[in-house]
Design a protein around this motif. Sequence first.
Motif, mmCIF file in Angstrom:
data_model
loop_
_atom_site.group_PDB
_atom_site.id
_atom_site.type_symbol
_atom_site.label_atom_id
_atom_site.label_comp_id
_atom_site.label_asym_id
_atom_site.label_seq_id
_atom_site.Cartn_x
_atom_site.Cartn_y
_atom_site.Cartn_z
ATOM 1 N N SER A 162 -8.710 5.598 -1.564
ATOM 2 C CA SER A 162 -7.838 6.558 -1.364
ATOM 3 C C SER A 162 -7.848 7.959 -2.342
ATOM 4 N N ASP A 259 -7.051 -0.830 1.694
ATOM 5 C CA ASP A 259 -5.980 -0.114 2.659
ATOM 6 C C ASP A 259 -4.766 0.349 1.970
ATOM 7 N N GLU A 260 -3.440 0.173 2.249
ATOM 8 C CA GLU A 260 -2.205 0.212 1.703
ATOM 9 C C GLU A 260 -1.653 -0.604 0.974
ATOM 10 N N ASP A 262 -1.220 -2.954 -2.462
ATOM 11 C CA ASP A 262 -0.996 -2.595 -4.033
ATOM 12 C C ASP A 262 -2.027 -3.455 -4.868
#
Length: 746
Positions: A162, A259-260, A262
């Motif tokens: 990210s 990806d998204e 945590d």
Amino acid sequence: MSSSFKTRSASNSGDLPPVPLGPVRQALIPAAACITTPDSFANPRQLIRVSSVPVIIHLLHSLKSAGIERTVVTLGHAADQIAEEVRKHSFGKMMVEFVWCETLAWKRGHASNILAARSMFPKLDEPFLLVMSDHIFDQQLLHRLAHCQLAPGDALVLIDDSRTMVEWASPGGAHCQAHCKNGHCGAIVKVTKGAGDRVSLIAKKLTGFDAIDAGAYVVRPRELFDALKQLLTESIYCTLCEALNLMASQGRLRYATVDELDWFGSQTVASLPTPIYSSAVDPAWRQLALEMLRTTSPHLKALPALPTPGPEDAADASAASSSSTALSPLTPHGSFGRRLDLGGRGSSGDLSSDGVSSPELSMPLYELGSTIGSGGTSIVVQGRAGRSTGGPLGSQSPATSRRVQRGLAVKVIHKGAAEALGDVEHSVMWEVHVLQQLHHQNIVRVMDVIEVVDATYIIMERVDGPELTEYLLSFPECRLALDKARVIFCHVLSALRHAHRNGFLHCDVKPDNVRLNKACDHAVLTDWGYARTPGMRPETYMCGTPAYASPEQLTGYSPDSVTGRRMLCAATDVWSLGVTFFVMVCGHLPFYSDDHETLVRLVLSTRYQVADCVCREDAELIQSMLQLAPQDRASIDELCALPFLVATNALEPPESPRSPRLGPLGMSPIGSWSLEGRVEMGAAGLQCAECVDGPEDTSVAWHERRPLLRKALWMLLYSSLCAMAVWAHLSAENHVTIQYEAEAAI
């Protein structure tokens, strides 16, 4: 399943097509090192141990949810406590096994933490999920990894690409601003992507990178252990990161992105129990990490509102440090004294819903005090053990515990201050490795090694007295009385005998590396960073003080060998010990020059002047050690047998003998002549014991003459080859001359 967890197709890579593994059924959590953080990064006064129990329990529950059937946990620090707490929890059908690491391992990525579990994975082609024990993951991440597709021979690393995290770890980002300090702290493993989903590079010191390592991997035992084994043949130090980079260089390392979902790394986990934490950690990360831990450890209380660390914290720390030079108390005052109440044992007796008590999440591990000394990339400060139980000090012997109570010396190596971080880190690892093998009252002892994001702390026993150099300078003539010098000499001699019998040479014996106690009647040999093993080739002596270096260290040449090149042996330390003893009794160096070439000529001449105050026995002792040829120097055992040294009662009793290490051509690296039986010192030097009149033991004489005979045979062979070469050359010239004369006559 996210597409990021799929490997490239065969048409794109030219490799074997991805093979569905089926769910990965086994996992490894290397948890031998403790999670540690300083109470302040601006001016640390405490090293705080953060309990690994909530994190390990969370990882085990996540692995169970991912379908893992068997998990191996390697333990070191507080091993019994962690194992006891984990056994109180139920993980369904998943079996949890423990491996106790005997050697000191202060970092989860070190090879020793992983190789300790090698025997637990006998099926070398069955992959396992490797998860760092100081990371927290969303359970879906581990579930995806356990059901990924992987080609034969490949490994998989979880990365975060990210933009937020890449900027955070880049130069100028929050992490570098907080810890790198114009250097490189090397705390974050970075990744450069290759073609498809291949990893091109994975390392700590990358200037350009696409992602950071998230701390979870899918590997096969064969590939991982073979890579670690290959690296360990080149160095005693290697990490998981280096093994993965080796796989990446062979095109066998793939990546999957988070990806998204945590995940939280070691810096966030270490910040949870401290009110003052690194400015690189976002406060929101801490809250999310705690909420994730509470899904499996509901007894953990919510974090109180904590101030974001800022300049005022650094100012408070600086003021607190400058106001007192004494050791900080076990419970520091002010902002340093606040500790989070996270349901710790002994606080309010909080229990989780299943009745399982929780261990204290943080406790003082070591206290840091005033500075003792400093160097280019490190400082040494006073220290003492905190109230932490079950740590590395809890298992020490009573004698060691008494040493801890007397105080500690903490060597703080700042990572960001050194450009050559890799060299510094390997040097630290080597010195710790050497001292782990040596346990002697005249050798400094390493108690523990603690690594935080921007520094490494080596915890050693503290010797409260001066260095030998400082002690010598306190006398008008810079020399000691002979009886005092003999005692210190015997202490250093005992330390060297112990080290040599355990396979190590100090290679830097000098007064600066000898520290005395307060009464100045007990000496300890320190600074083993330049230690070597017998049989290594001598390098040019670029470190330390050349005036104490042996001739073979200064030149790399030895007259003992046919080729002129000499391997390091015990005689190397004997020379340096001789120079040190000369300085103690004479007050000056036997050989000294500011010019290196002049110094080498003086050393090779072996001409020096012993002070008139030195008695005959000590003069003979010096001459027996300062011999040009290593084989002509007295051996350590011969020195220990001298009657006037034995009479000091300062020598340790002899240890059980070990098989001697042989040098080149089978010759013993230790001299074969004895000081006993010396009757006089003439112009030719000390007389060999074999030349003294008396009955001769033919078996001993033959054993002692074998190296000389072997050397003579090699010299004879070498001379014969030279003679044959000269004869062939002359014969060829004579043939050409005869042919020329014949042609001229025709």
